[in-house]
Design a protein around this motif. Sequence first.
Motif, PDB file in Angstrom:
ATOM      1  N   ALA A 120     -55.449 -48.874  89.848  1.00 48.50           N
ATOM      2  CA  ALA A 120     -55.027 -50.153  89.277  1.00 48.50           C
ATOM      3  C   ALA A 120     -54.331 -49.870  87.947  1.00 48.50           C
ATOM      4  N   VAL A 121     -53.375 -50.698  87.575  1.00 46.02           N
ATOM      5  CA  VAL A 121     -52.718 -50.493  86.289  1.00 46.02           C
ATOM      6  C   VAL A 121     -53.544 -51.148  85.179  1.00 46.02           C
ATOM      7  N   THR A 122     -53.299 -50.757  83.941  1.00 46.00           N
ATOM      8  CA  THR A 122     -54.032 -51.359  82.824  1.00 46.00           C
ATOM      9  C   THR A 122     -53.393 -52.699  82.455  1.00 46.00           C
ATOM     10  N   GLU A 123     -53.950 -53.319  81.412  1.00 46.57           N
ATOM     11  CA  GLU A 123     -53.404 -54.617  80.993  1.00 46.57           C
ATOM     12  C   GLU A 123     -52.175 -54.466  80.115  1.00 46.57           C
ATOM     13  N   GLU A 124     -51.856 -53.206  79.799  1.00 46.02           N
ATOM     14  CA  GLU A 124     -50.676 -52.982  78.955  1.00 46.02           C
ATOM     15  C   GLU A 124     -49.433 -52.902  79.856  1.00 46.02           C
ATOM     16  N   PRO A 125     -48.468 -53.792  79.627  1.00 48.26           N
ATOM     17  CA  PRO A 125     -47.284 -53.723  80.495  1.00 48.26           C
ATOM     18  C   PRO A 125     -46.341 -52.594  80.084  1.00 48.26           C
ATOM     19  N   VAL A 126     -45.494 -52.205  81.003  1.00 55.16           N
ATOM     20  CA  VAL A 126     -44.422 -51.268  80.652  1.00 55.16           C
ATOM     21  C   VAL A 126     -43.468 -52.051  79.743  1.00 55.16           C
ATOM     22  N   SER A 127     -43.073 -51.450  78.614  1.00 57.21           N
ATOM     23  CA  SER A 127     -42.260 -52.201  77.654  1.00 57.21           C
ATOM     24  C   SER A 127     -40.877 -52.510  78.221  1.00 57.21           C
ATOM     25  N   GLU A 128     -40.266 -53.555  77.659  1.00 60.96           N
ATOM     26  CA  GLU A 128     -38.897 -53.936  78.069  1.00 60.96           C
ATOM     27  C   GLU A 128     -37.955 -52.754  77.909  1.00 60.96           C
ATOM     28  N   VAL A 285     -26.460 -59.448  97.337  1.00 61.72           N
ATOM     29  CA  VAL A 285     -25.409 -58.644  96.689  1.00 61.72           C
ATOM     30  C   VAL A 285     -25.674 -57.142  96.846  1.00 61.72           C
ATOM     31  N   GLY A 286     -26.818 -56.775  97.387  1.00 62.64           N
ATOM     32  CA  GLY A 286     -27.109 -55.352  97.544  1.00 62.64           C
ATOM     33  C   GLY A 286     -28.044 -55.141  98.716  1.00 62.64           C
ATOM     34  N   TRP A 287     -28.267 -53.855  99.027  1.00 61.99           N
ATOM     35  CA  TRP A 287     -29.149 -53.484 100.139  1.00 61.99           C
ATOM     36  C   TRP A 287     -30.423 -52.871  99.571  1.00 61.99           C
ATOM     37  N   PRO A 288     -31.574 -53.420  99.976  1.00 65.83           N
ATOM     38  CA  PRO A 288     -32.839 -52.906  99.414  1.00 65.83           C
ATOM     39  C   PRO A 288     -33.233 -51.553 100.017  1.00 65.83           C
ATOM     40  N   TYR A 289     -33.665 -50.631  99.183  1.00 60.65           N
ATOM     41  CA  TYR A 289     -34.095 -49.308  99.646  1.00 60.65           C
ATOM     42  C   TYR A 289     -35.607 -49.117  99.521  1.00 60.65           C
ATOM     43  N   LEU A 290     -36.186 -49.654  98.472  1.00 61.54           N
ATOM     44  CA  LEU A 290     -37.604 -49.399  98.220  1.00 61.54           C
ATOM     45  C   LEU A 290     -38.122 -50.413  97.194  1.00 61.54           C
ATOM     46  N   VAL A 291     -39.393 -50.812  97.367  1.00 58.99           N
ATOM     47  CA  VAL A 291     -40.048 -51.646  96.353  1.00 58.99           C
ATOM     48  C   VAL A 291     -40.900 -50.719  95.495  1.00 58.99           C
ATOM     49  N   LEU A 292     -40.925 -50.971  94.209  1.00 60.02           N
ATOM     50  CA  LEU A 292     -41.702 -50.119  93.298  1.00 60.02           C
ATOM     51  C   LEU A 292     -42.636 -50.960  92.445  1.00 60.02           C
ATOM     52  N   ARG A 293     -43.870 -50.503  92.312  1.00 57.19           N
ATOM     53  CA  ARG A 293     -44.755 -51.094  91.309  1.00 57.19           C
ATOM     54  C   ARG A 293     -44.672 -50.210  90.073  1.00 57.19           C
ATOM     55  N   LEU A 294     -44.467 -50.841  88.926  1.00 59.91           N
ATOM     56  CA  LEU A 294     -44.340 -50.097  87.668  1.00 59.91           C
ATOM     57  C   LEU A 294     -45.436 -50.579  86.731  1.00 59.91           C
ATOM     58  N   GLY A 295     -46.211 -49.660  86.207  1.00 59.03           N
ATOM     59  CA  GLY A 295     -47.294 -50.082  85.327  1.00 59.03           C
ATOM     60  C   GLY A 295     -47.727 -48.943  84.421  1.00 59.03           C
ATOM     61  N   VAL A 296     -48.753 -49.224  83.623  1.00 61.80           N
ATOM     62  CA  VAL A 296     -49.304 -48.176  82.769  1.00 61.80           C
ATOM     63  C   VAL A 296     -50.695 -47.861  83.305  1.00 61.80           C
ATOM     64  N   ALA A 297     -50.904 -46.614  83.696  1.00 61.99           N
ATOM     65  CA  ALA A 297     -52.207 -46.220  84.244  1.00 61.99           C
ATOM     66  C   ALA A 297     -53.172 -45.921  83.103  1.00 61.99           C
ATOM     67  N   ASP A 298     -54.461 -45.971  83.401  1.00 61.24           N
ATOM     68  CA  ASP A 298     -55.490 -45.738  82.389  1.00 61.24           C
ATOM     69  C   ASP A 298     -55.392 -44.304  81.856  1.00 61.24           C
TER      70      ASP A 298
END
Length: 320
Positions: A120-128, A285-298
């Motif tokens: 699970a990812v932490t509560e800290e989001p990946v920064s903008e 407008v584009g073709w999807p290749y992959l979905v990604l989850r982005l997060g900060v791990a503990d």
Amino acid sequence: MTTTASEALAAAADAARLAPSVHNTQPWRWVVRGDRLELYAEPGRQLREQDADGRLMVLSCGAALHHALVALAASGWKYEVDRPSGEPLAVVRAVEPVPADPHDMHRLQLLRVRRTDRRAVTEEPVSEEALDALAAGARRGGARLHVLRHDQVLQLAVMIEHAGEAESRDERMRAETAAWAGGERTGGTGVPATALPAQRPLTTVAERDFGVAGTLAAGEGHDAAANYAILYGDGDERPDWLRAGEALGELWLTATGRGAAVLPLSSPVELEFTRAALRRMLGEVGWPYLVLRLGVADPEHAGPPHTPRLGTDEVITVAE
Ligand SMILES: Cc1cc2nc3c(=O)[nH]c(=O)nc-3n(C[C@H](O)[C@H](O)[C@H](O)COP(=O)(O)O)c2cc1C
């Protein structure tokens, strides 16, 4: 120290064994011919049920190509790459030795520590700012990244649930997943139990159900702070999938350097109806290749150990 072009190319292909691939199939094969390195897809390790078109196979080959180029640059070689539309998928030519750039050497280190993190990812989001850097990494690799808005994340959650249900209803797909996931994986391929959560985290967007519990302590967290994104591009042919894999490799090393965890979710790309829904999400407008989850791990707890890899001789041939 590598000296000749052919030694440097063989070493680069060797480092590329660490690249990510769907279900850790490592569906690639390299041939070193003098100052040239050829990359081929290995249909014997293609997922026939979940990836009949070979999209994820070629994408995985693209990630390996990316990693080989990172290693080649780090060993101090200037190179040229040709990407013919058939097989080989790519031909890398070692042009001449040049002083190695410390930035490239750092990227080689990131390549060695990168891994898929299903905790699970932490509560800290990946920064903008980091998300922008990841998008720039994807563009450098030859694709683009669309970070989903909150309402789109809810749509994605439904889509993934439907994809998961459809795959688990399909006996052949279930059997295919079982053939590649769980257990010790002593053959050098597949996703071992140590990389799979003991319990899938309770998240809005479900992680892939590999049909078998692992031994990884995934934590109690939710995915409220995670970002979800679609890696996409202008075309949906093999050269586009190869580029998508290169983009994934570049994005993932950028993320690793910034302490961000990447989890690919490919089930919605594997099925026609969810792939069409992803395409609608992109405004067509584009073709999807992959979905990604982005997060900060503990950072306090150890991540999953590295997954196994095939031996050098199993994926690299040096032609006389
Ligand atoms: C094209 C592609 C699709 C993937 N799809 C999934 C997925 O749906 N779910 C998942 O948990 N991991 C997925 N992965 C991660 C792979 O399982 C992982 O890369 C492989 O097991 C090797 O482990 P490593 O990345 O830790 O080196 C995918 C990776 C790639 C390259």
